[in-house]
Design a protein around this motif. Structure first.
Motif: not given
Length: 341
Positions: A161-165
């Motif tokens: 989630a913390d790397q999705r962008d």
């Protein structure tokens, strides 16, 4: 593969630049069943081709996440006929679960006279025999997130989630310039069109190689969906894209960073054990008759080189994060001798 303006079965060869069609059936299989398709072990069947890079993403993800029992798989013949993907590898030429000879039958059960072609990967509802989705872009992301309750213990987080962008941006670039770039070059019908595609492809290639010089994986120390999407193009590069698609500025084996990275992934459980070079070569060389009318299959390169030391472990990293490698390939899903190094 996703149907395109220039793929086999379409008379548009030589008329339009390559364009990959959007998926027509974009229902999602989710934990809460929002689209009417809830995640459920054994309810669905993944139909894939080991020749197709888009389908291979789903095959690798399924294996890394340990979804083999929850999402059974069918493998189609790498050689299509005028009705597209067929189950001629199975006894009597029928999928033993769905009972159909052609994947198009599942498409027809969902919608008659649908636009576009019959593509893989596809997920079929076993009970009804209806296609659920052919959305290759979303499918693997949902396997990583919506199917989490059915993941094996120790499964990696392929879409953190913390790397999705950052991942989404990187995967979009890889998709445009590499995954699709080889096709833009290979199916080009004008010199300038071909050269534009090749230039964009190898510019992206150089940026990716630079990124991987000091990082073992695209997003850092652990494997993610981004690595899967890059790998399925790299593993086909010297075997088919370099010659068949004229992407020959240089070979993968001539790039010290990407060649080591690709071998590292190939030798990681869940990657190389899903690759069938025989299916890959026969599909590209024998189906794309507009490019290769003789249907002669190239004999090289030497596949044993995929098993040579890569030394990427010197960069550290933990392939599966806090998790563990997948277990042995399930019985019946092993790649045949002809497809292995």
């Amino acid at each position: 593969m996703g149907q395109t303006e220039t793929e086999p079965g379409n008379t548009a060869y030589g008329r339009k630049p390559f364009r990959r069609s959007a998926s027509h059936f974009t229902d999602r299989i989710t934990a809460d069943g929002t689209d009417g398709w809830p995640v459920a072990a054994g309810r669905y069947r993944l139909v894939a081709s080991r020749a197709c890079p888009w389908a291979s993403r789903a095959v690798i993800s399924r294996r890394l996440l340990g979804l083999e029992e929850a999402l059974p798989m069918a493998i189609v013949d790498p050689i299509q006929d005028d009705r597209s993907w067929r189950f001629t590898l199975d006894p009597d030429g029928r999928d033993p679960v769905l009972g159909i000879r052609y994947l198009s039958e599942a498409y027809d059960a969902r919608e008659r006279d649908y636009p576009g072609g019959v593509s893989v990967p596809a997920v079929v509802d076993v009970a009804s025999g209806r296609l659920v989705t052919n959305d290759y872009q979303q499918l693997t992301l949902d396997l990583a997130t919506e199917w989490r309750a059915l993941h094996r213990p120790g499964a990696p987080d392929l879409y953190p989630a913390d790397q999705r962008d950052a991942m989404d941006e990187l995967m979009a670039t890889i998709g445009r310039d590499l995954n699709n770039g080889v096709y833009k070059a290979g199916f080009a019908t004008e010199q300038a069109e071909y050269e534009r595609a090749c230039l964009a492809l190898f510019r992206c290639w150089e940026r990716i190689a630079q990124r991987l010089t000091d990082h073992r994986y695209l997003m850092g120390d652990t494997l993610t969906e981004a690595d899967i999407r890059l790998f399925t193009t790299l593993v086909r590069f010297d075997v088919v894209y370099h010659g068949h698609f004229k992407c020959n500025r240089w070979k993968l084996a001539e790039d010290p960073v990407l060649w080591a990275y690709a071998r590292d992934l190939f030798q990681t459980p869940g990657f190389g054990d899903t690759v069938d070079f025989d299916h890959i070569k026969r599909h590209y060389y024998q189906v794309h008759t507009g490019i290769n009318p003789t249907r002669i299959v190239a004999v090289g390169p030497d596949l044993a080189d995929w098993l040579t030391p890569h030394h990427r472990e010197r960069l550290g990293g933990r392939p599966f994060g806090d998790g563990t490698p997948p277990g042995p390939v399930p019985a019946g899903e092993e790649v045949g001798v002809a497809g292995r190094p």
